[in-house]
Design a protein around this motif. Structure first.
Motif, PDB file in Angstrom:
ATOM      1  N   LEU A   1       4.753 -16.999   4.573  1.00 25.26           N
ATOM      2  CA  LEU A   1       4.399 -16.318   3.344  1.00 25.26           C
ATOM      3  C   LEU A   1       4.038 -17.383   2.318  1.00 25.26           C
ATOM      4  O   LEU A   1       4.550 -18.505   2.371  1.00 25.26           O
ATOM      5  N   ARG A   2       3.176 -16.997   1.378  1.00 26.75           N
ATOM      6  CA  ARG A   2       2.686 -18.001   0.436  1.00 26.75           C
ATOM      7  C   ARG A   2       2.709 -17.477  -0.987  1.00 26.75           C
ATOM      8  O   ARG A   2       2.495 -16.282  -1.225  1.00 26.75           O
TER       9      ARG A   2
ATOM     10  N   ASP B   1      15.358  -9.343   9.180  1.00 25.64           N
ATOM     11  CA  ASP B   1      14.497 -10.062   8.229  1.00 25.64           C
ATOM     12  C   ASP B   1      13.579  -9.105   7.470  1.00 25.64           C
ATOM     13  O   ASP B   1      12.901  -9.510   6.522  1.00 25.64           O
ATOM     14  N   SER B   2      13.539  -7.856   7.877  1.00 24.67           N
ATOM     15  CA  SER B   2      12.675  -6.873   7.213  1.00 24.67           C
ATOM     16  C   SER B   2      13.109  -6.674   5.767  1.00 24.67           C
ATOM     17  O   SER B   2      14.305  -6.684   5.450  1.00 24.67           O
ATOM     18  N   GLY B   3      12.124  -6.493   4.912  1.00 26.22           N
ATOM     19  CA  GLY B   3      12.383  -6.293   3.489  1.00 26.22           C
ATOM     20  C   GLY B   3      11.207  -6.833   2.702  1.00 26.22           C
ATOM     21  O   GLY B   3      10.143  -7.115   3.262  1.00 26.22           O
ATOM     22  N   THR B   4      11.391  -6.990   1.413  1.00 18.79           N
ATOM     23  CA  THR B   4      10.338  -7.529   0.556  1.00 18.79           C
ATOM     24  C   THR B   4      10.761  -8.903   0.050  1.00 18.79           C
ATOM     25  O   THR B   4      11.852  -9.049  -0.497  1.00 18.79           O
ATOM     26  N   TYR B   5       9.877  -9.859   0.234  1.00 20.89           N
ATOM     27  CA  TYR B   5      10.143 -11.237  -0.175  1.00 20.89           C
ATOM     28  C   TYR B   5       9.431 -11.523  -1.491  1.00 20.89           C
ATOM     29  O   TYR B   5       8.236 -11.260  -1.639  1.00 20.89           O
ATOM     30  N   PHE B   6      10.185 -12.031  -2.439  1.00 25.91           N
ATOM     31  CA  PHE B   6       9.640 -12.393  -3.746  1.00 25.91           C
ATOM     32  C   PHE B   6       9.798 -13.895  -3.971  1.00 25.91           C
ATOM     33  O   PHE B   6      10.830 -14.473  -3.617  1.00 25.91           O
TER      34      PHE B   6
ATOM     35  N   VAL C   1       1.790 -15.674 -10.823  1.00 28.79           N
ATOM     36  CA  VAL C   1       2.260 -15.957  -9.462  1.00 28.79           C
ATOM     37  C   VAL C   1       1.626 -14.942  -8.528  1.00 28.79           C
ATOM     38  O   VAL C   1       1.804 -13.739  -8.725  1.00 28.79           O
ATOM     39  N   LYS C   2       0.890 -15.421  -7.551  1.00 26.51           N
ATOM     40  CA  LYS C   2       0.229 -14.537  -6.597  1.00 26.51           C
ATOM     41  C   LYS C   2       0.805 -14.771  -5.214  1.00 26.51           C
ATOM     42  O   LYS C   2       0.793 -15.900  -4.722  1.00 26.51           O
ATOM     43  N   GLN C   3       1.273 -13.673  -4.611  1.00 23.66           N
ATOM     44  CA  GLN C   3       1.865 -13.769  -3.289  1.00 23.66           C
ATOM     45  C   GLN C   3       0.903 -13.212  -2.242  1.00 23.66           C
ATOM     46  O   GLN C   3       0.199 -12.234  -2.484  1.00 23.66           O
ATOM     47  N   SER C   4       0.917 -13.838  -1.085  1.00 26.66           N
ATOM     48  CA  SER C   4       0.099 -13.338   0.016  1.00 26.66           C
ATOM     49  C   SER C   4       0.838 -13.560   1.330  1.00 26.66           C
ATOM     50  O   SER C   4       1.598 -14.527   1.462  1.00 26.66           O
ATOM     51  N   PRO C   5       0.620 -12.640   2.299  1.00 27.60           N
ATOM     52  CA  PRO C   5      -0.059 -11.368   2.137  1.00 27.60           C
ATOM     53  C   PRO C   5       0.814 -10.385   1.360  1.00 27.60           C
ATOM     54  O   PRO C   5       1.982 -10.652   1.125  1.00 27.60           O
ATOM     55  N   SER C   6       0.266  -9.238   1.003  1.00 25.62           N
ATOM     56  CA  SER C   6       1.075  -8.243   0.292  1.00 25.62           C
ATOM     57  C   SER C   6       1.964  -7.482   1.269  1.00 25.62           C
ATOM     58  O   SER C   6       3.032  -6.989   0.900  1.00 25.62           O
TER      59      SER C   6
ATOM     60  N   ASN D   1      12.512 -18.693 -18.289  1.00 21.17           N
ATOM     61  CA  ASN D   1      11.724 -17.544 -17.852  1.00 21.17           C
ATOM     62  C   ASN D   1      11.162 -17.805 -16.472  1.00 21.17           C
ATOM     63  O   ASN D   1      10.495 -18.809 -16.249  1.00 21.17           O
ATOM     64  N   PHE D   2      11.474 -16.927 -15.551  1.00 19.90           N
ATOM     65  CA  PHE D   2      10.980 -17.022 -14.192  1.00 19.90           C
ATOM     66  C   PHE D   2       9.889 -15.980 -14.006  1.00 19.90           C
ATOM     67  O   PHE D   2      10.110 -14.797 -14.248  1.00 19.90           O
ATOM     68  N   TYR D   3       8.719 -16.405 -13.557  1.00 20.64           N
ATOM     69  CA  TYR D   3       7.628 -15.484 -13.308  1.00 20.64           C
ATOM     70  C   TYR D   3       7.663 -15.084 -11.840  1.00 20.64           C
ATOM     71  O   TYR D   3       7.598 -15.947 -10.951  1.00 20.64           O
ATOM     72  N   PHE D   4       7.751 -13.775 -11.614  1.00 23.47           N
ATOM     73  CA  PHE D   4       7.860 -13.262 -10.253  1.00 23.47           C
ATOM     74  C   PHE D   4       6.503 -12.836  -9.723  1.00 23.47           C
ATOM     75  O   PHE D   4       5.680 -12.288 -10.458  1.00 23.47           O
ATOM     76  N   GLY D   5       6.295 -13.065  -8.429  1.00 20.71           N
ATOM     77  CA  GLY D   5       5.167 -12.461  -7.744  1.00 20.71           C
ATOM     78  C   GLY D   5       5.458 -10.998  -7.456  1.00 20.71           C
ATOM     79  O   GLY D   5       6.579 -10.506  -7.698  1.00 20.71           O
ATOM     80  N   LYS D   6       4.476 -10.291  -6.911  1.00 25.58           N
ATOM     81  CA  LYS D   6       4.626  -8.858  -6.651  1.00 25.58           C
ATOM     82  C   LYS D   6       5.227  -8.586  -5.284  1.00 25.58           C
ATOM     83  O   LYS D   6       5.451  -7.432  -4.928  1.00 25.58           O
ATOM     84  N   GLY D   7       5.461  -9.639  -4.514  1.00 24.35           N
ATOM     85  CA  GLY D   7       6.200  -9.476  -3.278  1.00 24.35           C
ATOM     86  C   GLY D   7       5.344  -9.346  -2.035  1.00 24.35           C
ATOM     87  O   GLY D   7       4.175  -8.958  -2.090  1.00 24.35           O
ATOM     88  N   THR D   8       5.946  -9.701  -0.905  1.00 26.41           N
ATOM     89  CA  THR D   8       5.370  -9.485   0.425  1.00 26.41           C
ATOM     90  C   THR D   8       6.321  -8.575   1.181  1.00 26.41           C
ATOM     91  O   THR D   8       7.498  -8.922   1.373  1.00 26.41           O
TER      92      THR D   8
END
Lengths: 110, 112
Positions: A21-22, A81-86, A4-9, A97-104
């Protein structure tokens, strides 16, 4: 590689503006969840999605399983809304099993 | 409101010591999970459970054991803690149907 790839970081937004966010998946995702980790560290579930869209207030999320991506749209961004979105993708509903991205990391600026 | 409670919230352990992290949920969910969160890795699944008496290995189970003695409780056990297990640990629960994950507040573990 990452399933799972998240963008932007990382992202800075002026209060009142909009953004998206994507997450892109290299697995055959069947469901997707979006979470917000607030500055205290708590993980809050925002959306659970099968293919399609959901909306909740200023947030809207879409999941396209055929094109293997999901988006989270934030409208009229507020300071809270500030924080990290996963995002997290589930490949086989029976495997649990849930695969997590590294977050935005999102910062909303006054 | 879904409720997942972790204890302790913070823990300092010595290398080679035994550490037990506890998780209790009042949601009556069948599934429970243990994740660790590290900078640059996001959340990674350690162990999970389908119900009382069941434990399954996740993606990074080495060095960890899990125990699910009841529907409500799911523990993560580090028999011989190592500094590489310094991390923030999250417990979560989810229903068997729409498996929305509800997370606890996390446990910050430092192994010295």
């Amino acid at each position: 590689g990452d399933k799972v790839k998240q963008s932007p970081s990382a992202l800075s937004l002026q209060e009142g503006t909009n953004s998206a966010l994507r997450c892109n998946f290299s697995i055959a995702a069947t469901t997707v969840q979006w979470f917000l980790q607030n500055p205290r560290g708590s993980l809050i579930n925002l959306f659970y999605l099968v293919p399609g869209t959901k909306e909740n207030g200023r947030l809207k999320s879409a999941f396209d399983s055929k094109e293997s991506y999901s988006t989270l749209h934030i409208r009229d961004a507020q300071l809270e809304d500030s924080g990290t979105y996963f995002c997290a993708a589930e490949e086989d509903p029976g495997y649990q099993n849930f695969y997590f991205g590294k977050g935005t990391s999102l910062t909303v600026i006054p | 409101e879904a409720a997942v409670t972790q204890s302790p919230r913070n823990k300092v352990a010595v290398t080679g010591g035994k550490v037990t992290l506890s998780c209790n949920q009042t949601n009556n969910h069948n599934n429970m999970y243990w994740y660790r969160q590290d900078t640059g890795h996001g959340l990674r699944l350690i162990h999970y459970s389908y119900g009382a008496g069941s434990t399954e290995k996740g993606d990074i189970p080495d060095g960890y054991k899990a125990s699910r003695p009841s529907q409500e409780n799911f523990s993560l056990i580090l028999e011989l803690a190592t500094p590489s297990q310094t991390s923030v640990y999250f417990c979560a629960s989810g229903d068997a149907g729409e498996n929305t994950l509800y997370f606890g507040a996390g446990t910050r573990l430092s192994v010295l």
